[in-house]
Design a protein around this motif. Sequence first.
Motif, PDB file in Angstrom:
ATOM      1  N   VAL A   7      34.109  -3.898   5.669  1.00 50.97           N
ATOM      2  CA  VAL A   7      34.308  -3.299   4.354  1.00 50.97           C
ATOM      3  C   VAL A   7      33.708  -1.895   4.406  1.00 50.97           C
ATOM      4  N   VAL A   8      34.513  -0.900   4.051  1.00 54.29           N
ATOM      5  CA  VAL A   8      34.026   0.481   3.984  1.00 54.29           C
ATOM      6  C   VAL A   8      33.977   0.886   2.518  1.00 54.29           C
ATOM      7  N   ILE A   9      32.788   1.312   2.094  1.00 54.00           N
ATOM      8  CA  ILE A   9      32.573   1.671   0.690  1.00 54.00           C
ATOM      9  C   ILE A   9      32.256   3.164   0.610  1.00 54.00           C
ATOM     10  N   GLU A  17      19.897   8.990  -0.199  1.00 49.21           N
ATOM     11  CA  GLU A  17      19.943   8.171  -1.421  1.00 49.21           C
ATOM     12  C   GLU A  17      20.676   6.854  -1.176  1.00 49.21           C
ATOM     13  N   ALA A  18      21.748   6.880  -0.397  1.00 49.07           N
ATOM     14  CA  ALA A  18      22.461   5.638  -0.080  1.00 49.07           C
ATOM     15  C   ALA A  18      21.535   4.696   0.691  1.00 49.07           C
ATOM     16  N   HIS A  19      20.794   5.233   1.649  1.00 48.94           N
ATOM     17  CA  HIS A  19      19.841   4.428   2.428  1.00 48.94           C
ATOM     18  C   HIS A  19      18.784   3.833   1.494  1.00 48.94           C
ATOM     19  N   ARG A  20      18.243   4.662   0.620  1.00 48.55           N
ATOM     20  CA  ARG A  20      17.202   4.211  -0.315  1.00 48.55           C
ATOM     21  C   ARG A  20      17.719   3.079  -1.203  1.00 48.55           C
ATOM     22  N   ARG A  21      18.925   3.227  -1.729  1.00 44.49           N
ATOM     23  CA  ARG A  21      19.475   2.196  -2.611  1.00 44.49           C
ATOM     24  C   ARG A  21      19.732   0.889  -1.862  1.00 44.49           C
ATOM     25  N   LEU A  22      20.253   0.989  -0.651  1.00 42.99           N
ATOM     26  CA  LEU A  22      20.477  -0.227   0.135  1.00 42.99           C
ATOM     27  C   LEU A  22      19.159  -0.909   0.461  1.00 42.99           C
ATOM     28  N   ASP A  23      18.163  -0.127   0.824  1.00 39.52           N
ATOM     29  CA  ASP A  23      16.852  -0.691   1.131  1.00 39.52           C
ATOM     30  C   ASP A  23      16.276  -1.389  -0.098  1.00 39.52           C
ATOM     31  N   GLY A  24      16.429  -0.776  -1.248  1.00 46.52           N
ATOM     32  CA  GLY A  24      15.954  -1.377  -2.487  1.00 46.52           C
ATOM     33  C   GLY A  24      16.762  -2.600  -2.903  1.00 46.52           C
ATOM     34  N   ILE A  26      17.876  -4.962  -0.909  1.00 49.31           N
ATOM     35  CA  ILE A  26      17.690  -6.116  -0.020  1.00 49.31           C
ATOM     36  C   ILE A  26      17.083  -7.299  -0.777  1.00 49.31           C
ATOM     37  N   GLY A  27      16.077  -7.050  -1.579  1.00 49.91           N
ATOM     38  CA  GLY A  27      15.445  -8.122  -2.352  1.00 49.91           C
ATOM     39  C   GLY A  27      16.424  -8.774  -3.312  1.00 49.91           C
ATOM     40  N   GLU A  28      17.242  -7.962  -3.961  1.00 50.61           N
ATOM     41  CA  GLU A  28      18.250  -8.481  -4.886  1.00 50.61           C
ATOM     42  C   GLU A  28      19.288  -9.318  -4.130  1.00 50.61           C
ATOM     43  N   ALA A  29      19.672  -8.846  -2.953  1.00 48.54           N
ATOM     44  CA  ALA A  29      20.646  -9.597  -2.143  1.00 48.54           C
ATOM     45  C   ALA A  29      20.076 -10.952  -1.730  1.00 48.54           C
ATOM     46  N   LYS A  30      18.812 -10.978  -1.341  1.00 47.85           N
ATOM     47  CA  LYS A  30      18.183 -12.251  -0.969  1.00 47.85           C
ATOM     48  C   LYS A  30      18.185 -13.226  -2.133  1.00 47.85           C
ATOM     49  N   ALA A  31      17.886 -12.720  -3.332  1.00 46.45           N
ATOM     50  CA  ALA A  31      17.866 -13.576  -4.520  1.00 46.45           C
ATOM     51  C   ALA A  31      19.266 -14.120  -4.834  1.00 46.45           C
ATOM     52  N   LEU A  32      20.283 -13.266  -4.726  1.00 44.15           N
ATOM     53  CA  LEU A  32      21.661 -13.709  -4.972  1.00 44.15           C
ATOM     54  C   LEU A  32      22.089 -14.756  -3.952  1.00 44.15           C
ATOM     55  N   HIS A  95      32.619  -5.312  -4.250  1.00 42.75           N
ATOM     56  CA  HIS A  95      32.224  -5.174  -5.659  1.00 42.75           C
ATOM     57  C   HIS A  95      30.740  -4.807  -5.793  1.00 42.75           C
ATOM     58  N   ASN A  96      29.883  -5.604  -5.151  1.00 43.23           N
ATOM     59  CA  ASN A  96      28.441  -5.365  -5.279  1.00 43.23           C
ATOM     60  C   ASN A  96      28.010  -4.077  -4.588  1.00 43.23           C
ATOM     61  N   GLY A  97      28.630  -3.766  -3.458  1.00 39.39           N
ATOM     62  CA  GLY A  97      28.312  -2.521  -2.761  1.00 39.39           C
ATOM     63  C   GLY A  97      28.686  -1.306  -3.583  1.00 39.39           C
ATOM     64  N   THR A  98      29.858  -1.338  -4.189  1.00 38.11           N
ATOM     65  CA  THR A  98      30.298  -0.225  -5.033  1.00 38.11           C
ATOM     66  C   THR A  98      29.373  -0.064  -6.225  1.00 38.11           C
ATOM     67  N   LYS A  99      28.990  -1.170  -6.829  1.00 40.03           N
ATOM     68  CA  LYS A  99      28.062  -1.144  -7.976  1.00 40.03           C
ATOM     69  C   LYS A  99      26.722  -0.507  -7.577  1.00 40.03           C
ATOM     70  N   LEU A 100      26.222  -0.888  -6.421  1.00 44.88           N
ATOM     71  CA  LEU A 100      24.933  -0.377  -5.943  1.00 44.88           C
ATOM     72  C   LEU A 100      25.003   1.115  -5.611  1.00 44.88           C
ATOM     73  N   LEU A 101      26.152   1.560  -5.104  1.00 43.41           N
ATOM     74  CA  LEU A 101      26.274   2.928  -4.610  1.00 43.41           C
ATOM     75  C   LEU A 101      26.946   3.886  -5.608  1.00 43.41           C
ATOM     76  N   THR A 102      27.182   3.422  -6.833  1.00 46.61           N
ATOM     77  CA  THR A 102      27.769   4.295  -7.845  1.00 46.61           C
ATOM     78  C   THR A 102      26.696   5.205  -8.395  1.00 46.61           C
ATOM     79  N   LYS A 103      27.042   6.492  -8.500  1.00 44.51           N
ATOM     80  CA  LYS A 103      26.079   7.461  -9.031  1.00 44.51           C
ATOM     81  C   LYS A 103      25.696   7.111 -10.455  1.00 44.51           C
ATOM     82  N   LYS A 104      24.410   7.214 -10.750  1.00 47.34           N
ATOM     83  CA  LYS A 104      23.911   6.899 -12.090  1.00 47.34           C
ATOM     84  C   LYS A 104      23.262   8.108 -12.683  1.00 47.34           C
TER      85      LYS A 104
END
Length: 104
Positions: A7-9, A17-24, A26-32, A95-104
């Motif tokens: 999957v390419v997002i 910033e993309a690295h920082r968001r993915l690193d952050g 990880i905990g959410e992914a483990k919980a899901l 879906h989740n990757g796009t949500k995580l990497l969308t500019k806020k």
Amino acid sequence: MAKPLVVVIPHQLGLAEAHRRLDGGIGEAKALLQKAGLSMADASWEGERLSFVVGALNQKVDGHIDVAEDTVRVEVNLPRILSLFASKVQQVIGHNGTKLLTKK
């Protein structure tokens, strides 16, 4: 082993910033994963690559995420038996990757 699921997002965050968001995330992914009865056994960074191992239905699923300036590429190696769920896995990652990497 079945063909890897890829999957390419695209994103507009830049590399750091993309690295920082993915690193952050990880905990959410483990919980899901845990809610779905799965477990993330390992997740580690080497440069701009995050490698991971997930336990699913007594199977080991491994893969990696490569972070670039304007894209994130997720590659998951599903065992043949789990490849039946490849389209759903691809949809969830996208879906989740796009949500995580969308500019806020």
